[in-house]
Design a protein around this motif. Structure first.
Motif, PDB file in Angstrom:
ATOM      1  N   UNK A   1       0.839  -1.208   0.000  1.00 19.43           N
ATOM      2  CA  UNK A   1       0.000   0.000   0.000  1.00 19.43           C
ATOM      3  C   UNK A   1       0.871   1.253   0.000  1.00 19.43           C
ATOM      4  N   UNK A   2       1.902   1.286   0.857  1.00 19.43           N
ATOM      5  CA  UNK A   2       2.794   2.453   0.892  1.00 19.43           C
ATOM      6  C   UNK A   2       3.569   2.569  -0.416  1.00 19.43           C
ATOM      7  N   UNK A   3       4.014   1.438  -0.944  1.00 17.43           N
ATOM      8  CA  UNK A   3       4.763   1.443  -2.199  1.00 17.43           C
ATOM      9  C   UNK A   3       3.929   2.058  -3.316  1.00 17.43           C
ATOM     10  N   UNK A   4       2.683   1.627  -3.446  1.00 24.59           N
ATOM     11  CA  UNK A   4       1.827   2.142  -4.518  1.00 24.59           C
ATOM     12  C   UNK A   4       1.539   3.634  -4.356  1.00 24.59           C
TER      13      UNK A   4
ATOM     14  N   UNK B   1      15.493  17.612   4.884  1.00 27.06           N
ATOM     15  CA  UNK B   1      14.047  17.676   4.711  1.00 27.06           C
ATOM     16  C   UNK B   1      13.652  16.787   3.537  1.00 27.06           C
ATOM     17  N   UNK B   2      12.411  16.278   3.528  1.00 28.51           N
ATOM     18  CA  UNK B   2      11.972  15.440   2.412  1.00 28.51           C
ATOM     19  C   UNK B   2      12.014  16.198   1.088  1.00 28.51           C
ATOM     20  N   UNK B   3      12.152  15.436  -0.007  1.00 25.49           N
ATOM     21  CA  UNK B   3      12.190  16.067  -1.329  1.00 25.49           C
ATOM     22  C   UNK B   3      10.836  16.659  -1.708  1.00 25.49           C
ATOM     23  N   UNK B   4       9.762  16.045  -1.195  1.00 23.19           N
ATOM     24  CA  UNK B   4       8.411  16.542  -1.478  1.00 23.19           C
ATOM     25  C   UNK B   4       7.664  16.839  -0.201  1.00 23.19           C
ATOM     26  N   UNK B   5       6.344  16.617  -0.214  1.00 27.74           N
ATOM     27  CA  UNK B   5       5.538  16.920   0.960  1.00 27.74           C
ATOM     28  C   UNK B   5       5.837  15.977   2.118  1.00 27.74           C
ATOM     29  N   UNK B   6       6.159  14.726   1.797  1.00 24.13           N
ATOM     30  CA  UNK B   6       6.478  13.754   2.834  1.00 24.13           C
ATOM     31  C   UNK B   6       7.618  12.868   2.349  1.00 24.13           C
ATOM     32  N   UNK B   7       8.300  12.241   3.304  1.00 24.84           N
ATOM     33  CA  UNK B   7       9.451  11.414   2.946  1.00 24.84           C
ATOM     34  C   UNK B   7       8.979  10.089   2.351  1.00 24.84           C
ATOM     35  N   UNK B   8       9.541   9.756   1.216  1.00 21.91           N
ATOM     36  CA  UNK B   8       9.288   8.469   0.588  1.00 21.91           C
ATOM     37  C   UNK B   8      10.467   7.538   0.866  1.00 21.91           C
ATOM     38  N   UNK B   9      10.201   6.246   0.796  1.00 23.41           N
ATOM     39  CA  UNK B   9      11.303   5.284   0.919  1.00 23.41           C
ATOM     40  C   UNK B   9      11.931   5.166  -0.468  1.00 23.41           C
TER      41      UNK B   9
ATOM     42  N   UNK C   1       7.447   4.723   8.955  1.00 22.27           N
ATOM     43  CA  UNK C   1       7.784   3.320   8.797  1.00 22.27           C
ATOM     44  C   UNK C   1       6.600   2.401   9.036  1.00 22.27           C
ATOM     45  N   UNK C   2       6.597   1.266   8.353  1.00 19.64           N
ATOM     46  CA  UNK C   2       5.527   0.294   8.542  1.00 19.64           C
ATOM     47  C   UNK C   2       5.562  -0.260   9.961  1.00 19.64           C
ATOM     48  N   UNK C   3       6.745  -0.541  10.485  1.00 16.25           N
ATOM     49  CA  UNK C   3       6.831  -1.019  11.865  1.00 16.25           C
ATOM     50  C   UNK C   3       6.414   0.075  12.834  1.00 16.25           C
ATOM     51  N   UNK C   4       6.742   1.326  12.525  1.00 14.49           N
ATOM     52  CA  UNK C   4       6.253   2.452  13.338  1.00 14.49           C
ATOM     53  C   UNK C   4       4.731   2.445  13.390  1.00 14.49           C
ATOM     54  N   UNK C   5       4.102   2.281  12.227  1.00 12.29           N
ATOM     55  CA  UNK C   5       2.645   2.248  12.177  1.00 12.29           C
ATOM     56  C   UNK C   5       2.097   1.049  12.957  1.00 12.29           C
TER      57      UNK C   5
ATOM     58  N   UNK D   1      16.404  12.096  26.656  1.00 11.51           N
ATOM     59  CA  UNK D   1      17.334  11.728  27.726  1.00 11.51           C
ATOM     60  C   UNK D   1      16.633  11.612  29.081  1.00 11.51           C
ATOM     61  N   UNK D   2      15.446  12.186  29.204  1.00 14.03           N
ATOM     62  CA  UNK D   2      14.678  12.069  30.447  1.00 14.03           C
ATOM     63  C   UNK D   2      13.647  10.943  30.395  1.00 14.03           C
ATOM     64  N   UNK D   3      13.701  10.131  29.343  1.00 12.20           N
ATOM     65  CA  UNK D   3      12.741   9.042  29.189  1.00 12.20           C
ATOM     66  C   UNK D   3      13.046   7.896  30.148  1.00 12.20           C
ATOM     67  N   UNK D   4      12.036   7.075  30.398  1.00  9.94           N
ATOM     68  CA  UNK D   4      12.247   5.859  31.184  1.00  9.94           C
ATOM     69  C   UNK D   4      12.886   4.767  30.323  1.00  9.94           C
ATOM     70  N   UNK D   5      12.395   4.632  29.110  1.00 11.70           N
ATOM     71  CA  UNK D   5      12.925   3.640  28.174  1.00 11.70           C
ATOM     72  C   UNK D   5      12.893   4.212  26.763  1.00 11.70           C
ATOM     73  N   UNK D   6      13.796   3.688  25.916  1.00 13.00           N
ATOM     74  CA  UNK D   6      13.882   4.134  24.527  1.00 13.00           C
ATOM     75  C   UNK D   6      13.993   2.891  23.651  1.00 13.00           C
ATOM     76  N   UNK D   7      13.329   2.935  22.496  1.00  8.56           N
ATOM     77  CA  UNK D   7      13.557   1.865  21.531  1.00  8.56           C
ATOM     78  C   UNK D   7      13.432   2.384  20.114  1.00  8.56           C
ATOM     79  N   UNK D   8      13.998   1.610  19.186  1.00  2.91           N
ATOM     80  CA  UNK D   8      13.914   1.926  17.771  1.00  2.91           C
ATOM     81  C   UNK D   8      13.193   0.784  17.071  1.00  2.91           C
ATOM     82  N   UNK D   9      12.679   1.065  15.881  1.00  2.00           N
ATOM     83  CA  UNK D   9      11.922   0.044  15.156  1.00  2.00           C
ATOM     84  C   UNK D   9      12.227   0.119  13.675  1.00  2.00           C
ATOM     85  N   UNK D  10      12.315  -1.038  13.047  1.00  2.00           N
ATOM     86  CA  UNK D  10      12.228  -1.144  11.593  1.00  2.00           C
ATOM     87  C   UNK D  10      11.848  -2.559  11.216  1.00  2.00           C
ATOM     88  N   UNK D  11      11.536  -2.778   9.957  1.00  2.00           N
ATOM     89  CA  UNK D  11      10.959  -4.041   9.535  1.00  2.00           C
ATOM     90  C   UNK D  11      11.957  -5.187   9.504  1.00  2.00           C
TER      91      UNK D  11
END
Length: 290
Positions: A49-52, A136-144, A203-207, A231-241
């Motif tokens: 869906x994001x690709x299309x 900054x993104x090339x257009x209105x939003x960042x594409x992969x 990101x899809x994993x973000x969603x 830096x004041x957070x209790x926990x931090x994590x990153x996500x990707x597919x």
């Protein structure tokens, strides 16, 4: 390794791309990366869906149906004798004259790469706040898209270690995202993540994480945050597919403990539960209602 190229299954060294492909000349192309778990393409429909949507914005006509992609993936898995895999589905604009073209591209190149993917032994990462600002993104939003120079410069800043992730700030000083990941932090059982208007890739994993949190009635806030908020957070994590959900346990002299009963632990557990069954994250809510 056998890969898919414009309707054929070829050895990877047999694939030839024209120097007149506008994906090569002007970066006019997009891609999706996702994983196959025990033969199942996790969240495939969300990636497509994001690709299309991205292809439509770039005026690239691409007509493969979801069912056709599923058939291609099954064939790739069988031909390469792989059950757990990394997939990169890449669409470039195709050949054209030298010069900037504003019309429709009707003959794009489709390549689907596959390689074996095993469980990673990296269970946590060090975060580094980058000096390189997020562009900054090339257009209105960042594409992969094929435009990855900013990511490469950021990666060169931190080196090649897979256990370190660089964290971009915008030129205004707001948190944005990792070099190849989205960023989340937890404070008092509330989930925070930078807003897409900071210029991040949605990101899809973000969603998935946001959808998962809503299904659990966990408060999620998307906003504009500074480094001190992180830096004041209790926990931090990153996500990707590809790397899934990974805690960040150090940033400079700051240490972040992963609590045994944290939201992150629950998220990781549910992610592992869903990854061999879901084709779309919309199925999460239906699963929770059963």
């Amino acid at each position: 390794m056998k890969i898919y190229y414009n309707g054929e299954f070829l050895n990877d060294h047999e694939v030839k791309i024209s120097p007149f492909d506008h994906g090569f000349l002007y970066g006019l192309g997009v891609f999706e990366t996702f994983r196959i778990y025990n033969g199942h393409p996790f969240l495939l429909f969300d990636h497509l869906k994001r690709l299309r949507k991205s292809l439509k914005e770039l005026k690239i006509e691409w007509n493969l149906l979801d069912e056709e992609i599923q058939t291609i993936l099954r064939e790739l898995i069988e031909r390469n004798e792989i059950k757990d895999a990394y997939i990169r589905l890449n669409i470039s604009a195709g050949e054209g004259e030298i010069g900037l073209y504003t019309g429709e591209y009707t003959n794009p190149n489709t390549i689907i790469f596959i390689k074996p993917m095993h469980e990673s032994n990296i269970v946590e990462k060090e975060g580094v706040i980058l000096n390189t600002p997020r562009n900054s993104p090339e257009g209105k939003q960042r594409l992969k898209s094929h435009h990855y120079l900013n990511n490469i410069i950021g990666k060169r800043e931190i080196g090649s270690s897979p256990s370190v992730e660089g964290i971009f700030l915008t030129k205004e000083g707001f948190l944005s995202e990792g070099i190849v990941s989205n960023l989340f932090f937890i404070k008092q059982d509330k989930l925070y993540t930078p807003h897409v208007d900071t210029g991040i890739l949605n990101g899809i994993t973000r969603q998935f994480v946001i959808q998962w949190a809503k299904s659990k009635n966990i408060s999620v806030e998307e906003g504009f945050y500074k480094e001190e908020d992180l830096l004041n957070a209790d926990e931090i994590f990153i996500s990707n597919s590809i790397q899934e959900i990974i805690p960040v346990t150090t940033i400079g002299e700051h240490f972040f403990k992963v609590n045994r009963n944290s939201l992150m632990k629950e998220l990781q557990k549910d992610y592992r539960f869903y990854r061999e069954s879901l084709l779309s994250m919309t199925e999460i809510e239906r699963s929770e209602q059963k």
